[in-house]
Design an enzyme around this catalytic site. Structure first.
Site, mmCIF file in Angstrom:
data_model
loop_
_atom_site.group_PDB
_atom_site.id
_atom_site.type_symbol
_atom_site.label_atom_id
_atom_site.label_comp_id
_atom_site.label_asym_id
_atom_site.label_seq_id
_atom_site.Cartn_x
_atom_site.Cartn_y
_atom_site.Cartn_z
ATOM 1 N N THR A 145 -8.304 6.256 26.376
ATOM 2 C CA THR A 145 -7.326 5.220 26.107
ATOM 3 C C THR A 145 -6.080 5.482 26.953
ATOM 4 O O THR A 145 -5.852 6.607 27.423
ATOM 5 C CB THR A 145 -6.967 5.185 24.601
ATOM 6 N N GLU A 146 -5.297 4.455 27.200
ATOM 7 C CA GLU A 146 -4.048 4.562 27.978
ATOM 8 C C GLU A 146 -4.279 5.083 29.399
ATOM 9 O O GLU A 146 -3.498 5.890 29.909
ATOM 10 C CB GLU A 146 -3.028 5.460 27.252
ATOM 11 N N LYS A 181 -6.969 0.403 31.739
ATOM 12 C CA LYS A 181 -8.050 -0.588 31.760
ATOM 13 C C LYS A 181 -7.502 -1.990 31.993
ATOM 14 O O LYS A 181 -8.080 -2.778 32.753
ATOM 15 C CB LYS A 181 -8.825 -0.576 30.439
ATOM 16 N N THR A 182 -6.388 -2.295 31.334
ATOM 17 C CA THR A 182 -5.839 -3.650 31.471
ATOM 18 C C THR A 182 -5.264 -3.874 32.866
ATOM 19 O O THR A 182 -5.418 -4.958 33.439
ATOM 20 C CB THR A 182 -4.760 -3.909 30.406
ATOM 21 N N LYS A 206 -10.766 -10.124 25.490
ATOM 22 C CA LYS A 206 -10.454 -8.879 24.774
ATOM 23 C C LYS A 206 -10.860 -9.098 23.327
ATOM 24 O O LYS A 206 -10.039 -9.459 22.475
ATOM 25 C CB LYS A 206 -8.954 -8.585 24.887
ATOM 26 N N SER A 261 -6.296 -3.620 18.783
ATOM 27 C CA SER A 261 -5.401 -3.068 17.775
ATOM 28 C C SER A 261 -4.066 -2.769 18.454
ATOM 29 O O SER A 261 -3.980 -2.695 19.672
ATOM 30 C CB SER A 261 -5.997 -1.817 17.134
ATOM 31 N N ASP A 280 -2.036 -6.359 25.908
ATOM 32 C CA ASP A 280 -3.131 -6.348 26.880
ATOM 33 C C ASP A 280 -3.835 -7.704 26.936
ATOM 34 O O ASP A 280 -4.141 -8.228 28.016
ATOM 35 C CB ASP A 280 -4.141 -5.264 26.537
ATOM 36 N N GLU A 332 -12.885 -6.783 28.342
ATOM 37 C CA GLU A 332 -12.246 -5.467 28.314
ATOM 38 C C GLU A 332 -12.473 -4.822 26.953
ATOM 39 O O GLU A 332 -12.208 -5.424 25.906
ATOM 40 C CB GLU A 332 -10.747 -5.576 28.585
ATOM 41 N N ALA A 389 -12.055 -1.462 24.140
ATOM 42 C CA ALA A 389 -10.917 -0.792 23.503
ATOM 43 C C ALA A 389 -11.160 0.705 23.581
ATOM 44 O O ALA A 389 -12.252 1.186 23.251
ATOM 45 C CB ALA A 389 -10.790 -1.239 22.046
#
Length: 223
Positions: free
Chosen positions: A12-13, A16-17, A38, A42, A55, A116, A118
């Protein structure tokens, strides 16, 4: 039949976006009617229009077809945690049928659709199902985003191995520089190019200024 892709990341972080927006820009420049999807988000904020995820809003912004937010992001949760935790707490189960129906709906408006995920590849969506399980069900070709930093080689190889073990094609990977290039950046990139079993679609440099997002497509090739 629309072209469909799934974007996952090494963690995560890791951007991806950012990579998804770049792909949407490149697809739009290539003449596609493209849309970002998407399905589960969350970490949403309360707005007068309802829950909104940053995102998902970016995917909506960089799609070349105009879609309502609820179509881009049908399942929105406020707490920034793993989807299976917050969905259970709110008693709002994440059903694969809902994710698939949303994808089909978006595909009716676009000929190039990017979904995309999560978190990473195995992000849980329930007690016994992961995002990867749904991607396998939909048979979506996968694009891997690698956040280039210390530790990324191991994360990238493990994720690529898991994607291939699922039987899905890993059609390409994107290097996203989440921090300024360090002393060993060139060696990291050379190692990733040598060991990852799919082509590099492009490298997005470290861009701290958000206004630079409008030109992201120039750094990528389409799969």
């Amino acid at each position: 039949m629309s072209k469909r892709w799934f974007v996952t990341g090494t963690d995560t972080e890791i951007g991806k976006t950012t990579a998804s927006c770049a792909l949407l820009q490149a697809a739009s420049a290539a003449g596609y009617r493209c849309a970002g999807y998407k399905p589960v988000a969350s970490g949403c904020e309360v707005t007068p229009e309802g829950l909104r995820n940053e995102d998902a809003l970016l995917l909506q912004r960089f799609s070349s077809v105009d879609l309502p937010y609820e179509m881009v992001n049908p399942l929105a949760f406020m707490e920034p945690t793993s989807p299976h935790i917050v969905s259970a707490e709110e008693q709002r189960p994440i059903a694969f049928s809902q994710l698939s129906a949303g994808l089909s709906s978006v595909a009716q408006h676009a000929d190039w659709v990017l979904t995309e995920g999560a978190g990473g590849w195995f992000t849980p969506l329930s007690a016994d199902q992961t995002f990867a399980d749904w991607v396998v069900q939909e048979q979506l070709p996968v694009i891997l985003v690698v956040g280039v930093k210390l530790g990324c080689i191991n994360h990238a190889l493990l994720t690529a191995q898991a994607i291939q073990a699922s039987g899905l094609p890993l059609v390409g990977w994107i290097a996203n520089c989440v921090q300024p290039a360090g002393k060993r950046h060139a060696e990291y990139m050379a190692t990733l190019r040598r060991l990852l079993p799919s082509p590099l679609l492009g490298e997005i440099p470290y861009l701290p200024d958000e206004t630079q997002r409008a030109q992201l497509g120039q750094y990528l090739s389409l799969p």
